[in-house]
Scaffold this motif. Structure first.
Motif, mmCIF file in Angstrom:
data_model
loop_
_atom_site.group_PDB
_atom_site.id
_atom_site.type_symbol
_atom_site.label_atom_id
_atom_site.label_comp_id
_atom_site.label_asym_id
_atom_site.label_seq_id
_atom_site.Cartn_x
_atom_site.Cartn_y
_atom_site.Cartn_z
ATOM 1 N N GLN A 88 0.835 -1.210 0.000
ATOM 2 C CA GLN A 88 0.000 0.000 0.000
ATOM 3 C C GLN A 88 0.867 1.256 0.000
ATOM 4 N N ILE A 89 1.937 1.263 0.826
ATOM 5 C CA ILE A 89 2.865 2.413 0.865
ATOM 6 C C ILE A 89 3.536 2.592 -0.499
ATOM 7 N N HIS A 90 3.906 1.456 -1.131
ATOM 8 C CA HIS A 90 4.549 1.527 -2.451
ATOM 9 C C HIS A 90 3.605 2.134 -3.479
ATOM 10 N N LEU A 91 2.287 1.740 -3.424
ATOM 11 C CA LEU A 91 1.316 2.305 -4.361
ATOM 12 C C LEU A 91 1.172 3.811 -4.171
ATOM 13 N N GLN A 92 1.145 4.252 -2.891
ATOM 14 C CA GLN A 92 1.070 5.704 -2.629
ATOM 15 C C GLN A 92 2.275 6.424 -3.203
ATOM 16 N N GLN A 93 3.470 5.828 -3.049
ATOM 17 C CA GLN A 93 4.676 6.450 -3.620
ATOM 18 C C GLN A 93 4.586 6.513 -5.136
ATOM 19 N N GLN A 94 4.059 5.444 -5.764
ATOM 20 C CA GLN A 94 3.922 5.444 -7.225
ATOM 21 C C GLN A 94 2.989 6.550 -7.693
ATOM 22 N N ARG A 95 1.840 6.725 -6.939
ATOM 23 C CA ARG A 95 0.913 7.799 -7.332
ATOM 24 C C ARG A 95 1.576 9.175 -7.201
ATOM 25 N N ALA A 96 2.356 9.383 -6.115
ATOM 26 C CA ALA A 96 3.048 10.669 -5.946
ATOM 27 C C ALA A 96 4.028 10.900 -7.075
ATOM 28 N N ILE A 97 4.745 9.834 -7.508
ATOM 29 C CA ILE A 97 5.709 9.964 -8.604
ATOM 30 C C ILE A 97 4.983 10.294 -9.904
ATOM 31 N N SER A 98 3.808 9.680 -10.112
ATOM 32 C CA SER A 98 3.041 9.959 -11.331
ATOM 33 C C SER A 98 2.599 11.412 -11.362
ATOM 34 N N GLN A 99 2.130 11.923 -10.197
ATOM 35 C CA GLN A 99 1.705 13.328 -10.126
ATOM 36 C C GLN A 99 2.875 14.266 -10.421
ATOM 37 N N THR A 100 4.073 13.980 -9.890
ATOM 38 C CA THR A 100 5.264 14.809 -10.135
ATOM 39 C C THR A 100 5.636 14.798 -11.618
ATOM 40 N N GLN A 101 5.512 13.635 -12.271
ATOM 41 C CA GLN A 101 5.825 13.565 -13.702
ATOM 42 C C GLN A 101 4.853 14.391 -14.526
ATOM 43 N N ALA A 102 3.545 14.398 -14.105
ATOM 44 C CA ALA A 102 2.567 15.216 -14.837
ATOM 45 C C ALA A 102 2.906 16.692 -14.718
ATOM 46 N N GLU A 103 3.295 17.123 -13.504
ATOM 47 C CA GLU A 103 3.670 18.534 -13.332
ATOM 48 C C GLU A 103 4.913 18.856 -14.145
ATOM 49 N N LYS A 104 5.828 17.909 -14.246
ATOM 50 C CA LYS A 104 7.054 18.131 -15.033
ATOM 51 C C LYS A 104 6.708 18.286 -16.504
ATOM 52 N N GLN A 105 5.756 17.477 -17.021
ATOM 53 C CA GLN A 105 5.352 17.618 -18.425
ATOM 54 C C GLN A 105 4.723 18.966 -18.682
ATOM 55 N N GLU A 106 3.902 19.462 -17.713
ATOM 56 C CA GLU A 106 3.290 20.786 -17.872
ATOM 57 C C GLU A 106 4.347 21.870 -17.934
ATOM 58 N N LEU A 107 5.370 21.800 -17.069
ATOM 59 C CA LEU A 107 6.454 22.789 -17.102
ATOM 60 C C LEU A 107 7.216 22.706 -18.426
ATOM 61 N N GLU A 108 7.395 21.495 -18.955
ATOM 62 C CA GLU A 108 8.110 21.342 -20.220
ATOM 63 C C GLU A 108 7.339 21.991 -21.353
ATOM 64 N N SER A 109 5.967 21.844 -21.340
ATOM 65 C CA SER A 109 5.166 22.485 -22.383
ATOM 66 C C SER A 109 5.258 24.003 -22.285
ATOM 67 N N ASP A 110 5.271 24.548 -21.052
ATOM 68 C CA ASP A 110 5.450 26.006 -20.894
ATOM 69 C C ASP A 110 6.795 26.457 -21.435
ATOM 70 N N ARG A 111 7.812 25.636 -21.162
ATOM 71 C CA ARG A 111 9.152 26.014 -21.646
ATOM 72 C C ARG A 111 9.214 26.020 -23.166
ATOM 73 N N LEU A 112 8.554 25.031 -23.806
ATOM 74 C CA LEU A 112 8.556 24.982 -25.272
ATOM 75 C C LEU A 112 7.836 26.189 -25.855
ATOM 76 N N ALA A 113 6.695 26.594 -25.197
ATOM 77 C CA ALA A 113 5.970 27.769 -25.687
ATOM 78 C C ALA A 113 6.841 29.020 -25.596
ATOM 79 N N LYS A 114 7.569 29.143 -24.470
ATOM 80 C CA LYS A 114 8.427 30.322 -24.307
ATOM 81 C C LYS A 114 9.557 30.308 -25.330
ATOM 82 N N GLU A 115 10.107 29.107 -25.654
ATOM 83 C CA GLU A 115 11.172 29.040 -26.652
ATOM 84 C C GLU A 115 10.655 29.444 -28.031
ATOM 85 N N MET A 116 9.392 29.039 -28.369
ATOM 86 C CA MET A 116 8.837 29.440 -29.668
ATOM 87 C C MET A 116 8.658 30.954 -29.727
#
Length: 590
Positions: free
Chosen positions: A466-494
């Motif tokens: 159960q603890i491992h599943l919670q850690q996996q969900r937290a990691i998934s949420q962090t990756q989603a936020e990282k993808q959003e920041l990457e899209s902002d960075r690409l827009a700023k580069e354009m």
């Protein structure tokens, strides 16, 4: 004085590190002498250069004394400090020594004075450890106060994004990084420089100068009893009033102590929103602009008096201490939780090892029981074979006894003895069977214990999954936020690439305009040369000298002041003569 000494040391640390050019932690003795002299001057402490030389006498040639600067600073400067010096002047001296070596102000939206105020605020809010840093919580506290002072709206999402970026780096800022953060206007977009400067000044007065409240109110005079508008500034232990808000002409102070009190007054003499501040020697009647400000002033003055009665520091210092105590408590709880988790992990590992040991012992017991069972069966077989042999022998003996009863009495006695031995062996066989039954019961008990331990292990494994599943969900949420920041960075580069293309287009247009300007200039120069050559030809044709006579009505050169005394040809000749004399003088000087 302990809290003030910590703040003094922070400012001095900035000045000391600025003198450490190669960042080796060492400063030359001459620089330490200059620093000590400046500190003594601004803090109004008698400077003793002999004591400094005595302190560093063992290190005349090295870059710094091996005894260190802190013992001298504490003993000969800070221990002698009193409350009779200007703290702002002290901070300004330390700021002057360090700011030029650490930050470039040319690209920032704030002035040098505003940067100094942010630096003082950093020293007030930074942690009491070196090198000095300000953590995320205090950065948010300062920026919230700044936005409130500027009348702006706090954008929590923008700060959360910045905090996420900061957490990936170091989770804190230095003084110069904080000044650059404020000066770049990242959190004050839409505000002009004047608004930002006024906001920094208001936060500086509130945090550093302990200004709890300020504003215009009417005050009744003590002698002429007239009402005059004054600018009041409320501090922790006094209430000063000035002619205007520029604080240049101070008219007096209302000294507050634990015996003072403030009370509301009814309207009188045509004045409304009245209240009175009663001190030990005199009382002061004051009129606020409205009921709300009257109540706010009364509440603020009562807060100051209550703090004086309890012996507590100013509200912002008290709030800073509470925030630090809360952080220390949270860190202690976090450490305790981590320790508990570590102990739980150790206990789990120990229990797992015990379970493995018990399993191993159980397997050994099963193997031992199996071996004992084999031995028992072998013993029983041997006993049965022996018993069968004895029975056959007994039959032979009986036959012999029946044949020779009289003669074999002694052998009969031996036979009876052998029968008793067989009975004893039967008893032993029954005891062995009882031992076998007891061993089977022990085996059943061990099996039940093993089953219970396996159930506990499966429950623990489920909890860990159960603890491992919670850690996996937290990691998934962090990756989603990282993808959003990457899209902002690409827009700023354009957007940056589009701006670069536009800049290149403007550069080409500028080069084209310069080429056109050069062509026009060349044409103009050619036309001027052509005109000059024609003038020379006309002058030679008409004659070089023309007599000037009174009353001559010939054509003359016209100027803004009337007819000229010379013709164009004469003016050209005079100009050539003057140029030749000038060139001749230059050649003689050479």
């Amino acid at each position: 004085m302990g809290l003030l000494r910590d703040e003094f040391l922070k400012s001095i640390w900035h000045a000391f590190t600025a003198l450490d050019v190669d960042q080796s932690g060492k400063v030359s003795k001459s620089q330490l002498k200059v620093l000590s002299h400046n500190l003594c001057t601004v803090m109004k402490v008698p400077h003793d250069p002999v004591a400094l030389e005595e302190h560093f006498k063992d290190d005349d040639e090295g870059p710094v004394s091996n005894q260190g600067y802190m013992p001298y600073l504490n003993r000969f400067i800070l221990d002698k400090v009193r409350d009779n010096f200007d703290i702002l002047e002290f901070n300004n001296v330390c700021w002057t020594l360090c700011f030029k070596k650490n930050i470039n102000m040319s690209h920032l939206l704030i002035s040098n004075d505003d940067a100094f105020k942010v630096w003082c605020i950093f020293n007030f809010l930074s942690e009491d450890r070196y090198p000095l840093v300000i953590i995320t919580e205090e950065i948010e506290y300062f920026l919230r106060m700044l936005m409130e002072a500027m009348g702006g709206i706090w954008n929590q999402e923008r700060f959360d994004d910045y905090k996420l970026m900061l957490n990936r780096k170091q989770q804190c800022l230095s003084a110069w990084e904080l000044i650059e953060l404020v000066g770049m206007g990242h959190f004050s977009k839409g505000m002009n420089r004047q608004t930002l400067s006024m906001g920094i000044s208001e936060v500086f007065q509130e945090l550093i100068l302990d200004v709890l409240r300020q504003g215009y109110m009417m005050k009744k005079g003590h002698k002429r009893k007239n009402w005059t508008e004054r600018w009041f500034v409320l501090g922790p232990n006094s209430m000063s009033y000035y002619v205007s808000e520029d604080l240049t002409d101070k008219k007096g102070d209302i000294l507050l102590d634990r015996n003072c009190c403030v009370e509301s007054l009814p309207d009188k003499e045509g004045k409304k929103c009245l209240f009175i501040v009663k001190c030990s020697d005199k009382s002061f009647e004051i009129s606020a602009s409205d009921k709300k400000r009257k109540q706010e002033w009364i509440q603020a003055i009562q807060t100051c008096i209550q703090l004086l009665r309890l012996g507590l520091p100013s509200p912002h210092r008290e709030a800073r201490l509470r925030r630090r105590e809360l952080r220390q408590k949270q860190q202690a709880e976090q450490g305790e939780l981590e320790e508990r988790m570590r102990l739980l992990q150790i206990a789990n590992e120990n229990k797992h090892r015990q379970l493995e040991s018990m399993t191993k012992k159980l397997e050994e017991a099963v193997a031992t029981a199996t071996l004992e069972e084999q031995r028992r069966k072998q013993t029983q077989t041997d006993l049965q074979d022996r018993y069968r042999t004895d029975l056959e022998r007994e039959k032979m003996v009986r036959q012999q006894m029946e044949e020779q009863v009289a003669q074999k009495s002694s052998e009969l006695e031996q036979y009876l003895q052998r029968v008793r031995e067989l009975e004893d062996m039967y008893h032993r066989l029954e005891d062995a069977l009882e031992d076998e039954r007891q061993a089977r019961q022990d085996e059943e008990t061990m099996r039940k214990l093993q089953t219970r331990l396996l159930e506990e292990e499966s429950a623990k494994r489920a909890e860990l999954e159960q603890i491992h599943l919670q850690q996996q969900r937290a990691i998934s949420q962090t990756q989603a936020e990282k993808q959003e920041l990457e899209s902002d960075r690409l827009a700023k580069e354009m957007a940056l690439q589009a701006a670069m293309l536009q800049l290149e287009s403007l550069e080409r247009e500028r080069h084209g305009a310069l080429e056109q300007y050069e062509e026009v200039r060349m044409k103009l120069e050619q036309a001027a040369n052509k005109t000059k050559s024609w003038k020379d030809k006309v002058a030679k044709h008409e004659g070089l000298v023309r007599l000037i006579q009174p009353g001559d009505k010939g054509p003359q050169r016209m100027t803004n002041w009337g007819p000229a005394a010379f013709t164009d040809t004469e003016l050209d000749l005079r100009k050539k003569s003057w140029q030749e004399r000038k060139n001749h003088n230059h050649s003689e000087r050479g």
